[in-house]
Enzyme design. Structure first.
Site, PDB file in Angstrom:
ATOM      1  N   ASP A   9       0.815  -1.230   0.000  1.00 30.83           N
ATOM      2  CA  ASP A   9       0.000   0.000   0.000  1.00 30.83           C
ATOM      3  C   ASP A   9       0.843   1.272   0.000  1.00 30.83           C
ATOM      4  O   ASP A   9       0.508   2.258  -0.657  1.00 30.83           O
ATOM      5  CB  ASP A   9      -0.873   0.069   1.267  1.00 30.83           C
ATOM      6  CG  ASP A   9      -1.978  -0.957   1.270  1.00 30.83           C
ATOM      7  OD1 ASP A   9      -2.217  -1.592   0.232  1.00 30.83           O
ATOM      8  OD2 ASP A   9      -2.597  -1.132   2.343  1.00 30.83           O
ATOM      9  N   HIS A  10       1.924   1.241   0.789  1.00 31.49           N
ATOM     10  CA  HIS A  10       2.642   2.511   0.980  1.00 31.49           C
ATOM     11  C   HIS A  10       3.541   2.892  -0.189  1.00 31.49           C
ATOM     12  O   HIS A  10       4.038   4.015  -0.244  1.00 31.49           O
ATOM     13  CB  HIS A  10       3.363   2.520   2.324  1.00 31.49           C
ATOM     14  CG  HIS A  10       2.361   2.525   3.444  1.00 31.49           C
ATOM     15  ND1 HIS A  10       1.283   3.385   3.454  1.00 31.49           N
ATOM     16  CD2 HIS A  10       2.232   1.746   4.544  1.00 31.49           C
ATOM     17  CE1 HIS A  10       0.542   3.143   4.522  1.00 31.49           C
ATOM     18  NE2 HIS A  10       1.096   2.147   5.200  1.00 31.49           N
ATOM     19  N   HIS A  43      -4.658  -3.018   0.023  1.00 33.49           N
ATOM     20  CA  HIS A  43      -5.893  -2.610   0.686  1.00 33.49           C
ATOM     21  C   HIS A  43      -6.515  -1.501  -0.164  1.00 33.49           C
ATOM     22  O   HIS A  43      -5.985  -0.385  -0.216  1.00 33.49           O
ATOM     23  CB  HIS A  43      -5.550  -2.094   2.097  1.00 33.49           C
ATOM     24  CG  HIS A  43      -6.750  -1.726   2.916  1.00 33.49           C
ATOM     25  ND1 HIS A  43      -6.647  -1.315   4.226  1.00 33.49           N
ATOM     26  CD2 HIS A  43      -8.073  -1.700   2.628  1.00 33.49           C
ATOM     27  CE1 HIS A  43      -7.854  -1.053   4.705  1.00 33.49           C
ATOM     28  NE2 HIS A  43      -8.741  -1.269   3.746  1.00 33.49           N
ATOM     29  N   THR A 101      -5.563   0.980   9.881  1.00 34.97           N
ATOM     30  CA  THR A 101      -6.594   0.171  10.530  1.00 34.97           C
ATOM     31  C   THR A 101      -6.334   0.153  12.032  1.00 34.97           C
ATOM     32  O   THR A 101      -5.239  -0.192  12.459  1.00 34.97           O
ATOM     33  CB  THR A 101      -6.550  -1.264   9.968  1.00 34.97           C
ATOM     34  OG1 THR A 101      -6.444  -1.187   8.549  1.00 34.97           O
ATOM     35  CG2 THR A 101      -7.795  -2.034  10.338  1.00 34.97           C
ATOM     36  N   GLU A 151      -7.007 -13.283  10.704  1.00 39.54           N
ATOM     37  CA  GLU A 151      -5.737 -12.583  10.907  1.00 39.54           C
ATOM     38  C   GLU A 151      -5.830 -11.853  12.234  1.00 39.54           C
ATOM     39  O   GLU A 151      -6.665 -10.959  12.402  1.00 39.54           O
ATOM     40  CB  GLU A 151      -5.479 -11.595   9.763  1.00 39.54           C
ATOM     41  CG  GLU A 151      -4.170 -10.824   9.963  1.00 39.54           C
ATOM     42  CD  GLU A 151      -3.843  -9.862   8.819  1.00 39.54           C
ATOM     43  OE1 GLU A 151      -4.274 -10.111   7.675  1.00 39.54           O
ATOM     44  OE2 GLU A 151      -3.159  -8.867   9.091  1.00 39.54           O
ATOM     45  N   ALA A 199       1.579  -3.656  12.225  1.00 35.66           N
ATOM     46  CA  ALA A 199       2.655  -3.030  13.011  1.00 35.66           C
ATOM     47  C   ALA A 199       3.803  -3.991  13.342  1.00 35.66           C
ATOM     48  O   ALA A 199       4.566  -3.738  14.267  1.00 35.66           O
ATOM     49  CB  ALA A 199       2.093  -2.377  14.274  1.00 35.66           C
ATOM     50  N   GLY A 220       3.543  -4.617   6.042  1.00 39.70           N
ATOM     51  CA  GLY A 220       3.648  -3.604   5.003  1.00 39.70           C
ATOM     52  C   GLY A 220       4.579  -2.461   5.329  1.00 39.70           C
ATOM     53  O   GLY A 220       5.661  -2.327   4.753  1.00 39.70           O
TER      54      GLY A 220
HETATM   55  N1  PXP Z   1      -3.035  -6.558   8.128  1.00 42.69           N
HETATM   56  C1  PXP Z   1      -4.083  -5.738   8.002  1.00 42.69           C
HETATM   57  C2  PXP Z   1      -5.441  -6.333   8.107  1.00 42.69           C
HETATM   58  C3  PXP Z   1      -3.905  -4.371   7.746  1.00 42.69           C
HETATM   59  O1  PXP Z   1      -4.977  -3.566   7.629  1.00 42.69           O
HETATM   60  C4  PXP Z   1      -2.602  -3.868   7.593  1.00 42.69           C
HETATM   61  C5  PXP Z   1      -2.396  -2.426   7.256  1.00 42.69           C
HETATM   62  O2  PXP Z   1      -2.906  -2.173   5.993  1.00 42.69           O
HETATM   63  C6  PXP Z   1      -1.528  -4.761   7.717  1.00 42.69           C
HETATM   64  C7  PXP Z   1      -1.769  -6.099   8.008  1.00 42.69           C
HETATM   65  C8  PXP Z   1      -0.128  -4.326   7.571  1.00 42.69           C
HETATM   66  O3  PXP Z   1       0.199  -3.480   8.629  1.00 42.69           O
HETATM   67  P1  PXP Z   1       1.567  -2.717   8.628  1.00 42.69           P
HETATM   68  O4  PXP Z   1       1.562  -1.795   7.451  1.00 42.69           O
HETATM   69  O5  PXP Z   1       1.581  -2.006   9.930  1.00 42.69           O
HETATM   70  O6  PXP Z   1       2.644  -3.760   8.505  1.00 42.69           O
END
Ligand code: PXP
Length: 250
Positions: A9-10, A43, A101, A151, A199, A220
């Site tokens: 996503d990022h 996402h 989220t 998850e 996270a 992510g």
């Molecule tokens: N799992 C879900 C359901 C999420 O919404 C996210 C963030 O989009 C992640 C995992 C990944 O989280 P992070 O970017 O903090 O690793």
């Protein structure tokens, strides 16, 4: 063997900062796969703040590993998913004001509606995962709704890990880790796949990867952050190594 789902996503977040065409999430998906990503996650948020509809088509087109689409449990998103046909859909709660989220989906509180949505996605051949807090009633409700995976939200664990500077003997952190592990056992016992995410980073991933029965970790922000400095392939390789070492599968 524990699997890594790389959330890209990022990469789209950086592109949207200029509303231009680079960096390209499809390139990131290809690079992550070349480094051994087992799954690619995007996402498609209702506010389209990072990933856009065309990204879904393009990323799906370059995915030779399963694609996991994170999405809100809405009719509009179900229609998009049924057209795109990702291998898995992870249902998440979405708030317009949130930075990311913030909590798990309240499956127990909206069982009838979510059962209907899971049924539609499953009828389209899609595996449905529920992003939930590590609570027994949420695991139970996910099984009742017909989900094939859960998850577990590792945000609270990650926060406590940071507070405790990684000392897993600190009571609050140990308690949270135990809750995640217990939820995992309950998920597996109910016949679903046990995933975890949110996270997670290179420092805190170990104790989660070491839990028994984890199928996939979805990560992510930390991977994309590291990729800025070392490149996507190296960032993915390092995460896979950290997970395998903790899981004892190196
Ligand atoms: N799992 C879900 C359901 C999420 O919404 C996210 C963030 O989009 C992640 C995992 C990944 O989280 P992070 O970017 O903090 O690793």
């Amino acid at each position: 063997m524990i699997e890594l789902g790389v959330n890209i996503d990022h990469v789209a977040t950086v592109r949207q900062a200029r509303r231009t065409y680079e960096p390209d999430p499809a390139w990131a998906a290809a690079e992550a796969q070349l480094a051994g990503a087992d799954c690619i996650t995007i996402h498609l948020r209702e506010d389209r703040r990072h990933v856009q509809d065309h990204d879904l088509t393009r990323v799906a087109g370059v995915c030779h590993v399963p694609l996991n689409l994170e999405m809100a449990a809405t009719d509009a998103m179900v229609a998009i998913a049924l057209q795109a046909k990702p291998r898995m859909c992870t249902l998440v709660p979405e708030g317009r004001q949130e930075v990311t989220t913030e909590g798990g989906l309240d499956v127990a509180g909206q069982l009838a509606r979510l059962t209907e949505i899971v049924g539609k996605l499953k009828a389209g051949g899609i595996l449905v995962s529920m992003f939930i807090d590590a609570r027994p009633e949420q695991v139970d409700a996910s099984a009742k709704a017909g989900a094939g995976a859960c998850e577990i939200h590792t945000g609270p664990y990650a926060h406590l890990f940071h507070e405790a500077a990684g000392d897993t003997s600190v009571a609050a952190l140990a308690k949270e880790l135990k809750l995640v592990g217990e939820a995992g056992r309950q998920i597996i016992k109910a016949g679903m796949r046990f995933n975890a995410g949110h996270a997670l980073n290179y420092r805190n991933v170990g104790p989660i990867a070491a839990l028994s029965g984890v199928w996939q970790l979805h990560i992510g922000h930390s991977i994309v952050s590291r990729a800025i400095f070392v490149g996507m392939r190296e960032a993915v390789r390092e995460m896979k190594r950290a997970m395998a070492e903790a899981a004892g599968t190196t």
